[in-house]
Write a protein that holds these residues in place. Structure first.
Motif, PDB file in Angstrom:
ATOM      1  N   GLY A 104       2.498  -4.126   2.398  1.00 27.51           N
ATOM      2  CA  GLY A 104       1.861  -3.663   3.280  1.00 27.51           C
ATOM      3  C   GLY A 104       0.575  -2.857   2.918  1.00 27.51           C
ATOM      4  N   HIS A 105       0.184  -2.781   1.402  1.00 23.64           N
ATOM      5  CA  HIS A 105      -0.593  -1.983   0.905  1.00 23.64           C
ATOM      6  C   HIS A 105      -1.960  -2.021   1.460  1.00 23.64           C
ATOM      7  N   VAL A 106      -2.691  -3.292   1.630  1.00 17.30           N
ATOM      8  CA  VAL A 106      -4.057  -3.274   1.956  1.00 17.30           C
ATOM      9  C   VAL A 106      -4.070  -2.774   3.357  1.00 17.30           C
ATOM     10  N   GLU A 107      -3.344  -3.131   4.183  1.00 17.00           N
ATOM     11  CA  GLU A 107      -3.236  -2.872   5.582  1.00 17.00           C
ATOM     12  C   GLU A 107      -2.981  -1.223   5.740  1.00 17.00           C
ATOM     13  N   ARG A 108      -2.204  -0.625   4.913  1.00 17.85           N
ATOM     14  CA  ARG A 108      -1.976   0.850   4.967  1.00 17.85           C
ATOM     15  C   ARG A 108      -3.430   1.489   4.840  1.00 17.85           C
ATOM     16  N   LEU A 109      -4.216   0.843   3.826  1.00 18.47           N
ATOM     17  CA  LEU A 109      -5.258   1.660   3.294  1.00 18.47           C
ATOM     18  C   LEU A 109      -6.611   1.318   4.234  1.00 18.47           C
ATOM     19  N   ARG A 110      -6.297   0.350   5.157  1.00 18.70           N
ATOM     20  CA  ARG A 110      -7.692  -0.114   5.884  1.00 18.70           C
ATOM     21  C   ARG A 110      -8.425   1.276   6.585  1.00 18.70           C
ATOM     22  N   PRO A 111      -7.685   1.919   7.352  1.00 14.53           N
ATOM     23  CA  PRO A 111      -8.268   3.194   7.925  1.00 14.53           C
ATOM     24  C   PRO A 111      -8.758   4.053   6.943  1.00 14.53           C
ATOM     25  N   TRP A 112      -8.179   4.472   5.959  1.00 16.46           N
ATOM     26  CA  TRP A 112      -8.499   5.317   4.959  1.00 16.46           C
ATOM     27  C   TRP A 112      -9.881   4.756   4.232  1.00 16.46           C
ATOM     28  N   VAL A 113     -10.059   3.657   3.826  1.00 17.55           N
ATOM     29  CA  VAL A 113     -10.947   2.969   3.307  1.00 17.55           C
ATOM     30  C   VAL A 113     -12.350   3.080   4.168  1.00 17.55           C
ATOM     31  N   GLN A 114     -12.241   2.973   5.499  1.00 24.06           N
ATOM     32  CA  GLN A 114     -13.382   3.052   6.458  1.00 24.06           C
ATOM     33  C   GLN A 114     -13.756   4.453   6.401  1.00 24.06           C
ATOM     34  N   GLN A 115     -12.658   5.412   6.524  1.00 19.74           N
ATOM     35  CA  GLN A 115     -13.380   6.820   6.550  1.00 19.74           C
ATOM     36  C   GLN A 115     -13.997   7.280   5.302  1.00 19.74           C
ATOM     37  N   LEU A 116     -13.599   6.652   4.213  1.00 21.08           N
ATOM     38  CA  LEU A 116     -14.016   7.094   2.770  1.00 21.08           C
ATOM     39  C   LEU A 116     -15.620   6.428   2.827  1.00 21.08           C
ATOM     40  N   ALA A 117     -15.919   5.104   3.397  1.00 22.60           N
ATOM     41  CA  ALA A 117     -16.940   4.754   3.323  1.00 22.60           C
ATOM     42  C   ALA A 117     -17.931   5.377   4.334  1.00 22.60           C
ATOM     43  N   ASP A 118     -17.365   5.757   5.591  1.00 20.33           N
ATOM     44  CA  ASP A 118     -18.201   6.725   6.428  1.00 20.33           C
ATOM     45  C   ASP A 118     -18.572   7.875   5.629  1.00 20.33           C
ATOM     46  N   ARG A 119     -17.794   8.560   5.098  1.00 19.02           N
ATOM     47  CA  ARG A 119     -18.276   9.911   4.419  1.00 19.02           C
ATOM     48  C   ARG A 119     -19.229   9.628   3.452  1.00 19.02           C
ATOM     49  N   ALA A 207      10.017   9.600 -10.266  1.00 21.92           N
ATOM     50  CA  ALA A 207       9.848   9.966  -8.961  1.00 21.92           C
ATOM     51  C   ALA A 207       8.927   8.902  -8.264  1.00 21.92           C
ATOM     52  N   LEU A 208       9.580   7.882  -7.731  1.00 15.50           N
ATOM     53  CA  LEU A 208       8.821   6.667  -7.066  1.00 15.50           C
ATOM     54  C   LEU A 208       8.196   7.511  -5.743  1.00 15.50           C
ATOM     55  N   GLY A 209       7.057   6.817  -5.593  1.00 11.27           N
ATOM     56  CA  GLY A 209       6.334   7.157  -4.206  1.00 11.27           C
ATOM     57  C   GLY A 209       6.105   5.927  -3.557  1.00 11.27           C
ATOM     58  N   GLU A 210       4.937   5.859  -2.681  1.00 12.32           N
ATOM     59  CA  GLU A 210       4.938   4.771  -1.761  1.00 12.32           C
ATOM     60  C   GLU A 210       3.657   3.920  -2.057  1.00 12.32           C
ATOM     61  N   ASP A 211       3.080   4.263  -3.440  1.00 13.21           N
ATOM     62  CA  ASP A 211       1.859   3.597  -3.886  1.00 13.21           C
ATOM     63  C   ASP A 211       2.422   2.396  -4.613  1.00 13.21           C
ATOM     64  N   LEU A 212       1.328   1.659  -4.858  1.00 15.60           N
ATOM     65  CA  LEU A 212       1.495   0.102  -5.800  1.00 15.60           C
ATOM     66  C   LEU A 212       2.112   0.057  -6.862  1.00 15.60           C
ATOM     67  N   LEU A 213       1.655   1.299  -7.653  1.00 15.86           N
ATOM     68  CA  LEU A 213       2.413   1.520  -8.979  1.00 15.86           C
ATOM     69  C   LEU A 213       3.730   1.722  -9.059  1.00 15.86           C
ATOM     70  N   SER A 214       4.270   2.355  -7.855  1.00 16.23           N
ATOM     71  CA  SER A 214       5.738   2.924  -7.889  1.00 16.23           C
ATOM     72  C   SER A 214       6.618   1.366  -7.430  1.00 16.23           C
ATOM     73  N   HIS A 215       5.702   0.536  -6.618  1.00 20.86           N
ATOM     74  CA  HIS A 215       6.369  -0.648  -6.205  1.00 20.86           C
ATOM     75  C   HIS A 215       6.408  -1.696  -7.189  1.00 20.86           C
ATOM     76  N   LEU A 216       5.456  -1.639  -8.220  1.00 15.39           N
ATOM     77  CA  LEU A 216       5.229  -2.459  -9.545  1.00 15.39           C
ATOM     78  C   LEU A 216       6.476  -2.052 -10.347  1.00 15.39           C
ATOM     79  N   VAL A 217       6.776  -0.779 -10.579  1.00 21.01           N
ATOM     80  CA  VAL A 217       7.815  -0.215 -11.331  1.00 21.01           C
ATOM     81  C   VAL A 217       9.091  -0.874 -10.892  1.00 21.01           C
ATOM     82  N   SER A 218       9.224  -0.777  -9.588  1.00 22.44           N
ATOM     83  CA  SER A 218      10.525  -0.862  -8.875  1.00 22.44           C
ATOM     84  C   SER A 218      11.065  -2.274  -8.504  1.00 22.44           C
TER      85      SER A 218
END
Length: 402
Positions: A104-119, A207-218
């Motif tokens: 779900g990485h793409v959908e997780r980022l969708r609102p954040w991407v829109q806020q970034l573009a607006d800013r 220290a795994l996180g919720e980012d894609l790199l952590s998921h690629l590692v694990s």
């Protein structure tokens, strides 16, 4: 073999500036033609270019750049890249990468991407004030995809300015007629990028996180298989180089096309629901990647010629996307074009794995530019980069009105 001299010079400034008239002449001559200078076949029509991308007898066969000692890191990041391999290795790697993306990485980022573009658009508006031209490329198009991919991978904010210079240097190796200095810069950038990502991956393992790199590692498949460290590093670099360069150049090429077709820009303002179709049309109209090579693993009949085993053939994506046999009035920009089987994201097993993310970024950036302004106007003529394969602008000065 029957040889037809391809009627274009990919280093000619006129062709780099506008290759589409040359493509049209070539399509009328023959669908597939030999290019003596490049020592490969070129597929000009949609049918043949699409076949090049899909025919399993035409593979991505990586051969290390020589001398190997000079290009050690550049070769490493391609030898292990999903883009440069065929089944069964490709199948295994794509399965593992897709499993990490599927969280779900793409959908997780969708609102954040829109806020970034607006800013970013608000910052451009402040600088322009309706009178001064500001560069959309450096002010938004180049920044947004780097920020998004860095956020996706979990790259610390302080390190993010490192990414685009590395990417820029590496992708210049894909052009024809490059200099020794360009090659040396690409190798240095590859080495620095690899070293940085090895360190970041080592941190994630502790220290795994919720980012894609952590998921690629694990991520492991049902058999317990996982990405090797070289595959992990290469995948991250590919995401930045391929995804970032394409998004930047669709943003620049696409906005310039809209500015040069004010009726279509106004149509999109009046009907924002057209935005998804408009993004696809902008990708078709001026493709960010113009050429994609394959190598014949056996003799292949295509477009009335025989591609012999070991010979290379390149799909000319921009030419295919302007083929009148597939696209009515292909030289017309139509933001409402619904029947649009463009191949800017590739086709077949090498179809771009980051396409959903690219569409989110492009819809957010164009949506912000149109939704937060009343007027967009070219401040002065845009400058185009002098490369053919990766087609993009050097700058795009635009006056924005809030």
């Amino acid at each position: 073999m029957s040889v037809t001299a391809a009627p274009l010079d990919l280093t000619d400034p006129a062709v780099v500036a506008d290759p589409y008239p040359s493509f049209a002449r070539a399509r009328e001559a023959a669908p597939v033609q030999w290019h003596e200078g490049l020592q490969l076949w070129l597929a000009f029509t949609h049918a043949e270019a699409n076949a090049v991308l899909r025919d399993r007898r035409l593979g991505r066969i990586w051969r290390d750049k020589e001398p190997a000692g000079r290009f050690g890191q550049f070769n490493l990041i391609h030898r292990n890249a999903i883009l440069e391999m065929e089944p069964p290795e490709h199948t295994r790697l794509r399965r593992l990468i897709s499993a990490a993306f599927a969280r779900g990485h793409v959908e997780r980022l969708r609102p954040w991407v829109q806020q970034l573009a607006d800013r970013m658009v608000d910052e451009l508006l402040e600088r322009s004030g309706g009178t001064e031209p500001v560069d959309i490329l450096s002010g938004m198009a180049e920044q947004l995809p780097v920020e998004v991919i860095a956020e996706l991978l979990g790259v610390p904010e302080a390190d993010r300015p490192l990414l685009r210079p590395w990417s820029n240097a590496i992708v210049k190796m894909y052009e024809y007629g490059r200099t020794a200095d360009v090659e040396d810069a690409a190798e240095r950038a590859a080495g620095e990028f690899v070293e940085y990502l090895r360190g970041l991956a080592a941190q994630r393992r502790t220290a795994l996180g919720e980012d894609l790199l952590s998921h690629l590692v694990s991520t492991r498949d049902a058999d317990g298989d996982k990405l090797t460290e070289d595959e992990l590093v290469t995948t991250c670099i590919l995401l930045l180089n391929a995804g970032h360069e394409a998004t930047v150049n669709v943003s620049g090429n696409g906005l310039l096309a809209l500015l040069e077709h004010p009726d279509q820009l106004q149509r999109l303002r009046e009907d924002p629901a057209l935005l998804p179709t408009a993004i696809e049309e902008l990708m078709r109209f001026d493709s960010p990647l113009q050429l994609f090579e394959r190598t014949a693993t056996e003799d292949v009949e295509l477009g009335g010629i025989t591609i012999e085993r070991g010979q290379k053939i390149a799909a000319l994506l921009g030419s295919a996307n302007h083929d009148p046999a597939v696209f009515p009035d292909p030289e017309t920009l139509d933001v409402g074009r619904t029947d649009n089987p463009h191949i800017s994201f590739g086709a077949g097993i090498h179809f771009c794995i980051g396409a959903p993310l690219a569409r989110v970024e492009l819809q957010a950036s164009f949506g912000a530019l149109l939704g937060r302004t009343t007027r967009l106007e070219l401040g002065r003529p845009a400058r185009r980069r002098p490369e053919f394969v990766i087609r993009g602008l050097a700058d795009l000065p635009v006056v924005l009105t809030r």
